[in-house]
Design a protein around this motif. Structure first.
Motif, short mmCIF file in Angstrom:
data_model
loop_
_atom_site.label_atom_id
_atom_site.label_comp_id
_atom_site.label_asym_id
_atom_site.label_seq_id
_atom_site.Cartn_x
_atom_site.Cartn_y
_atom_site.Cartn_z
N TYR A 21 -10.62 -3.60 13.10
CA TYR A 21 -9.74 -2.70 12.36
C TYR A 21 -10.46 -1.37 12.18
O TYR A 21 -11.60 -1.34 11.71
N LYS A 68 -1.00 -1.27 7.79
CA LYS A 68 -1.60 -0.72 6.58
C LYS A 68 -2.56 -1.75 6.00
O LYS A 68 -2.30 -2.95 6.05
N ALA A 69 -3.65 -1.26 5.41
CA ALA A 69 -4.64 -2.14 4.80
C ALA A 69 -4.11 -2.64 3.46
O ALA A 69 -3.04 -2.24 3.00
N ASP A 70 -4.85 -3.54 2.83
CA ASP A 70 -4.49 -4.05 1.52
C ASP A 70 -4.45 -2.91 0.51
O ASP A 70 -5.17 -1.92 0.64
N LYS A 71 -3.63 -3.08 -0.52
CA LYS A 71 -3.48 -2.04 -1.53
C LYS A 71 -4.73 -1.96 -2.39
O LYS A 71 -5.30 -2.97 -2.80
N VAL A 72 -5.15 -0.72 -2.66
CA VAL A 72 -6.25 -0.46 -3.55
C VAL A 72 -5.65 0.13 -4.82
O VAL A 72 -4.91 1.11 -4.77
N GLY A 88 -1.63 3.38 -6.67
CA GLY A 88 -2.01 2.49 -5.58
C GLY A 88 -2.10 3.26 -4.28
O GLY A 88 -1.50 4.33 -4.14
N ARG A 90 -2.48 2.52 0.15
CA ARG A 90 -2.65 1.65 1.32
C ARG A 90 -3.06 2.51 2.49
O ARG A 90 -2.29 3.38 2.93
N GLN A 91 -4.26 2.29 3.00
CA GLN A 91 -4.81 3.09 4.10
C GLN A 91 -4.14 2.70 5.41
O GLN A 91 -3.95 1.51 5.68
#
Length: 164
Positions: A21, A68-72, A88, A90-91
Protein backbone atom coordinates in the motif's frame (compact mmCIF):
# COMPACT_ATOMS: atom_id res chain seq x y z
CA UNK A 1 16.04 -10.67 -4.44
CA UNK A 2 14.77 -7.49 -2.83
CA UNK A 3 15.17 -3.76 -3.40
CA UNK A 4 14.64 -0.58 -1.44
CA UNK A 5 12.78 1.84 -3.69
CA UNK A 6 11.35 5.33 -3.26
CA UNK A 7 7.67 5.50 -4.23
CA UNK A 8 5.61 8.67 -3.79
CA UNK A 9 8.12 10.17 -1.34
CA UNK A 10 8.43 7.09 0.91
CA UNK A 11 10.96 4.26 0.95
CA UNK A 12 9.76 0.66 0.73
CA UNK A 13 11.52 -2.71 0.86
CA UNK A 14 9.97 -4.71 -1.99
CA UNK A 15 10.22 -8.22 -3.44
CA UNK A 16 8.84 -9.58 -6.68
CA UNK A 17 5.11 -10.51 -6.57
CA UNK A 18 4.65 -8.54 -3.33
CA UNK A 19 1.66 -6.23 -2.83
CA UNK A 20 2.17 -2.95 -0.95
CA UNK A 21 0.00 0.00 0.00
CA UNK A 22 1.42 3.39 -1.01
CA UNK A 23 0.10 6.94 -1.18
CA UNK A 24 -2.22 7.41 -4.16
CA UNK A 25 -0.33 7.25 -7.47
CA UNK A 26 -1.51 8.55 -10.84
CA UNK A 27 -3.07 6.03 -13.20
CA UNK A 28 -5.97 3.64 -13.52
CA UNK A 29 -6.35 0.16 -12.09
CA UNK A 30 -4.32 -2.31 -14.15
CA UNK A 31 -1.82 0.30 -15.41
CA UNK A 32 1.85 -0.63 -15.39
CA UNK A 33 4.27 1.53 -13.40
CA UNK A 34 8.04 1.76 -13.23
CA UNK A 35 10.06 3.23 -10.39
CA UNK A 36 13.63 4.26 -11.16
CA UNK A 37 14.61 5.63 -7.73
CA UNK A 38 16.13 2.35 -6.51
CA UNK A 39 18.33 3.00 -3.48
CA UNK A 40 19.60 -0.55 -2.76
CA UNK A 41 19.36 -4.03 -4.24
CA UNK A 42 20.23 -7.42 -2.78
CA UNK A 43 20.58 -10.31 -5.22
CA UNK A 44 21.35 -13.39 -3.09
CA UNK A 45 23.98 -11.64 -0.98
CA UNK A 46 25.33 -9.34 -3.70
CA UNK A 47 24.35 -5.96 -2.29
CA UNK A 48 24.50 -2.88 -4.49
CA UNK A 49 24.05 0.52 -2.87
CA UNK A 50 23.28 3.68 -4.84
CA UNK A 51 24.66 7.13 -4.28
CA UNK A 52 21.85 8.27 -4.05
CA UNK A 53 20.23 5.94 -6.62
CA UNK A 54 21.41 2.98 -8.67
CA UNK A 55 21.55 3.84 -12.38
CA UNK A 56 19.97 1.37 -14.80
CA UNK A 57 17.94 -0.59 -12.23
CA UNK A 58 14.18 -0.28 -12.31
CA UNK A 59 11.31 -1.73 -10.28
CA UNK A 60 8.19 -2.54 -12.28
CA UNK A 61 4.75 -2.63 -10.78
CA UNK A 62 1.04 -2.73 -11.52
CA UNK A 63 -1.81 -0.81 -9.88
CA UNK A 64 -4.17 -3.36 -8.36
CA UNK A 65 -6.69 -0.92 -6.88
CA UNK A 66 -7.27 2.56 -5.48
CA UNK A 67 -8.87 2.75 -2.05
CA UNK A 68 -8.95 4.69 1.20
CA UNK A 69 -7.05 3.84 4.37
CA UNK A 70 -8.68 3.35 7.77
CA UNK A 71 -10.18 6.45 9.35
CA UNK A 72 -7.95 8.47 11.64
CA UNK A 73 -9.82 10.36 14.36
CA UNK A 74 -8.50 13.81 15.28
CA UNK A 75 -9.91 15.03 18.60
CA UNK A 76 -9.04 18.42 20.10
CA UNK A 77 -10.13 19.59 23.53
CA UNK A 78 -9.35 22.45 25.88
CA UNK A 79 -10.31 21.59 29.41
CA UNK A 80 -12.70 23.80 31.35
CA UNK A 81 -13.41 25.92 28.24
CA UNK A 82 -16.12 23.87 26.56
CA UNK A 83 -14.01 23.50 23.42
CA UNK A 84 -14.20 20.14 21.62
CA UNK A 85 -13.53 19.36 17.95
CA UNK A 86 -13.75 15.93 16.42
CA UNK A 87 -12.59 15.38 12.83
CA UNK A 88 -11.87 12.30 10.79
CA UNK A 89 -9.59 11.67 7.85
CA UNK A 90 -9.20 8.81 5.36
CA UNK A 91 -5.99 8.90 3.33
CA UNK A 92 -6.23 8.02 -0.37
CA UNK A 93 -3.94 5.04 -1.07
CA UNK A 94 -3.15 2.61 -3.89
CA UNK A 95 -2.46 -1.11 -3.76
CA UNK A 96 0.52 -1.90 -6.00
CA UNK A 97 1.85 -5.31 -7.00
CA UNK A 98 5.59 -5.48 -7.73
CA UNK A 99 6.04 -7.35 -11.01
CA UNK A 100 9.78 -7.10 -11.67
CA UNK A 101 13.08 -5.91 -10.25
CA UNK A 102 15.96 -5.54 -12.65
CA UNK A 103 17.51 -3.71 -15.56
CA UNK A 104 15.39 -0.84 -16.78
CA UNK A 105 16.66 -0.33 -20.30
CA UNK A 106 18.39 2.90 -21.24
CA UNK A 107 20.17 4.82 -18.54
CA UNK A 108 19.24 8.40 -17.87
CA UNK A 109 21.68 10.96 -19.17
CA UNK A 110 23.73 12.62 -16.47
CA UNK A 111 23.00 16.31 -16.08
CA UNK A 112 25.50 18.40 -18.00
CA UNK A 113 27.73 20.69 -16.02
CA UNK A 114 27.75 24.29 -17.10
CA UNK A 115 31.16 25.55 -18.06
CA UNK A 116 31.82 28.79 -16.29
CA UNK A 117 33.95 31.45 -17.91
CA UNK A 118 36.61 32.96 -15.67
CA UNK A 119 35.19 35.93 -13.82
CA UNK A 120 36.40 39.22 -15.26
CA UNK A 121 37.31 41.93 -12.76
CA UNK A 122 34.52 44.46 -12.38
CA UNK A 123 35.32 47.82 -13.83
CA UNK A 124 34.40 50.69 -11.58
CA UNK A 125 31.59 52.69 -13.07
CA UNK A 126 31.72 56.48 -13.12
CA UNK A 127 28.28 57.49 -14.38
CA UNK A 128 25.08 57.42 -12.31
CA UNK A 129 23.36 55.04 -14.76
CA UNK A 130 26.07 52.42 -14.25
CA UNK A 131 26.13 52.87 -10.47
CA UNK A 132 22.37 52.44 -10.15
CA UNK A 133 22.62 49.00 -11.75
CA UNK A 134 24.85 47.75 -8.88
CA UNK A 135 23.56 46.31 -5.64
CA UNK A 136 23.95 48.09 -2.32
CA UNK A 137 26.60 45.58 -1.25
CA UNK A 138 28.66 46.27 -4.38
CA UNK A 139 28.29 50.03 -3.87
CA UNK A 140 29.45 49.71 -0.25
CA UNK A 141 32.49 47.72 -1.43
CA UNK A 142 33.32 50.47 -3.95
CA UNK A 143 32.91 53.13 -1.24
CA UNK A 144 35.22 51.17 1.05
CA UNK A 145 37.85 50.96 -1.70
CA UNK A 146 37.62 54.75 -2.33
CA UNK A 147 37.91 55.51 1.38
CA UNK A 148 34.45 57.00 1.92
CA UNK A 149 33.62 57.20 5.62
CA UNK A 150 30.22 56.21 7.01
CA UNK A 151 29.35 54.04 4.00
CA UNK A 152 27.85 51.26 6.13
CA UNK A 153 24.82 53.34 7.16
CA UNK A 154 24.22 54.98 3.76
CA UNK A 155 21.30 54.12 1.52
CA UNK A 156 21.69 53.36 -2.18
CA UNK A 157 21.03 56.94 -3.34
CA UNK A 158 23.51 58.34 -0.81
CA UNK A 159 26.16 55.80 -1.90
CA UNK A 160 25.70 56.77 -5.57
CA UNK A 161 26.03 60.46 -4.68
CA UNK A 162 29.19 59.80 -2.62
CA UNK A 163 30.80 57.74 -5.38
CA UNK A 164 29.95 60.25 -8.18
Amino acid sequence: MYAIVEIAGHQYKVRQDQQIYVNRVEGNEGDALSFDKVLLTDNDGAIEVGAPVIEGIEVGGKIVSHLKADKVIVFKKKRRKGYRKKNGHRQAISLIEITSIGKGGAKKAAPKKKEEAPAAPKAEAKSNDDLSSHTVAELREMAKDKGVTGYSSMKKDELIAALS
